[in-house]
Design an enzyme around this catalytic site. Structure first.
Site, PDB file in Angstrom:
ATOM      1  CG  LEU A 202      -1.972  -1.065   1.360  1.00  0.00           C
ATOM      2  CD1 LEU A 202      -2.724  -0.904   2.686  1.00  0.00           C
ATOM      3  CD2 LEU A 202      -2.947  -1.031   0.195  1.00  0.00           C
ATOM      4  CG  ASP A 203       0.534   4.300  -2.939  1.00  0.00           C
ATOM      5  OD1 ASP A 203       1.341   3.471  -3.397  1.00  0.00           O
ATOM      6  OD2 ASP A 203      -0.324   4.889  -3.632  1.00  0.00           O
ATOM      7  CE  LYS A 204       5.364   9.012   4.602  1.00  0.00           C
ATOM      8  NZ  LYS A 204       6.240  10.177   4.385  1.00  0.00           N
TER       9      LYS A 204
ATOM     10  CB  THR B 295      -2.943   3.908   0.740  1.00  0.00           C
ATOM     11  OG1 THR B 295      -2.889   4.780  -0.398  1.00  0.00           O
ATOM     12  CG2 THR B 295      -4.199   3.055   0.645  1.00  0.00           C
TER      13      THR B 295
ATOM     14  NE  ARG C 125      -1.973   8.359  -5.090  1.00  0.00           N
ATOM     15  CZ  ARG C 125      -0.756   8.667  -4.649  1.00  0.00           C
ATOM     16  NH1 ARG C 125       0.066   7.706  -4.218  1.00  0.00           N
ATOM     17  NH2 ARG C 125      -0.351   9.918  -4.645  1.00  0.00           N
TER      18      ARG C 125
END
Length: 337
Positions: free
Chosen positions: A147-149, A151, A257
């Protein structure tokens, strides 16, 4: 020029010639010091390790001028194997094979340039010890997806090699033939004109901004399904934002995104893929505007994870409620209805 460094690293000095092709600091340095990658240079800039015109700078987009002297302090290389760190984890489920966590915002998944410690991997090493799967390599033990930082939400980690192989296969399939499901709640700008839809558009690196992804012909297949959950009106009584439930059929970097931005409904708070929607905030009521400002991240949460247990074959299913910052945003948007 290499000036040396008493700390064991290197101090590099360069002079801008003005013919580097772009005045941006990160791009100028990429030309003058090609032995350092763009991502490494950006991390050094953000860390305050680059000095221009006698002052430390943290803006990769700083405009350089011919004749400028720039100093890069490159710290001593750290050991490639991450160490365990006592970082609290919100553990949703754990057994001898897997651990499922509810990731908070701000937590990087694995060590990388600029994030050598304080990551989920560091926390997992401390929590799981020697049992953590090594197939992902020393930098990414146990990691089968990211997961993105910023998110939040559900992630599963393999605790042994058998689990790692099973989970990797399930994530590669993305539920096409198996039970794997990954669901996200996404607060977006605007309101789609229908109840549900699918974005089927290939994704690859952006042509110019290499740290970004983009929809590009010839890129890797990427499919995102979405369903409208709620729409929210702005001060003028017209729809200004919506809540979508998204499910992934593929797993590309920044996929949701990029796809939502591609259909002109970028995530609220997404400074990378939704920056051109900043003026939309003016249509929000004061409470919603304050909640969005306080959010300081993309409004995306991995709320659903379903998979087949790698050892027993049992179908497992978890859901994670919206975190507090997204609940505040939701409540503020609903208050304007």
């Amino acid at each position: 020029m290499d000036l040396g460094d008493s700390t064991g690293g290197q101090r590099l000095e360069v002079t801008v010639g003005g013919d580097e092709g772009s005045p941006r600091l990160d791009r100028v340095l990429a030309v003058l010091r090609p032995e350092l990658s763009r991502s490494r240079l950006k991390a050094l800039i953000l860390a305050g390790s680059v000095t221009a015109r006698g002052t430390p700078v943290r803006d990769p987009a700083l405009s350089c001028h011919s004749g400028d002297t720039i100093i890069i302090d490159v710290p001593e290389a750290v050991a490639p194997e991450p160490k365990g760190e006592d970082i609290a984890l919100d553990i949703v489920y754990e057994d001898d094979d897997i651990v499922v966590i509810n990731k908070p915002k701000g937590l990087v998944v694995h060590p990388a340039a600029g994030h050598e410690s304080g990551t989920l991997v560091n926390a997992l090493i401390a929590h799981c010890g020697a049992s953590l799967s090594g197939i992902g390599g020393v930098r990414r033990p146990g990691i089968v997806h990211r997961l993105d930082k910023d998110t939040t939400g559900l992630m599963v980690v393999a605790k042994n090699d058998h689990a790692h192989q099973s989970l990797t296969a399930q994530f590669a399939d993305h539920g096409r033939t198996g039970p794997m499901q990954r669901g996200y709640m996404a607060f977006i700008w605007g309101a789609p004109g229908r109840q549900r839809g699918t974005v089927d558009a290939p994704i690859d690196r952006h042509v110019y901004a290499r740290e970004k992804m983009a929809v590009r012909e010839g890129g890797r297949e990427a499919v995102t399904h979405w369903e409208l959950q709620a729409s929210y009106n702005g001060r003028d009584g017209k729809p200004v934002a919506s809540l979508l439930a998204c499910q992934l059929e593929t797993g590309r970097t920044h996929q949701i995104r990029v796809h939502l931005s591609h259909i002109d409904h970028p995530l609220m708070g997404d400074a990378v893929y939704g920056s051109h929607f900043k003026t939309k905030a003016g249509h929000l009521g004061p409470q919603a505007k304050a909640a969005l400002s306080a959010l300081d991240r993309q409004a995306l949460h991995a709320y659903l994870l379903a998979l087949e247990h790698p050892r027993t074959g049992e179908l497992l299913h978890w859901e994670a409620a919206l975190p507090e910052d997204l609940l505040l945003l939701q409540g503020a948007l609903e208050a304007a209805l």
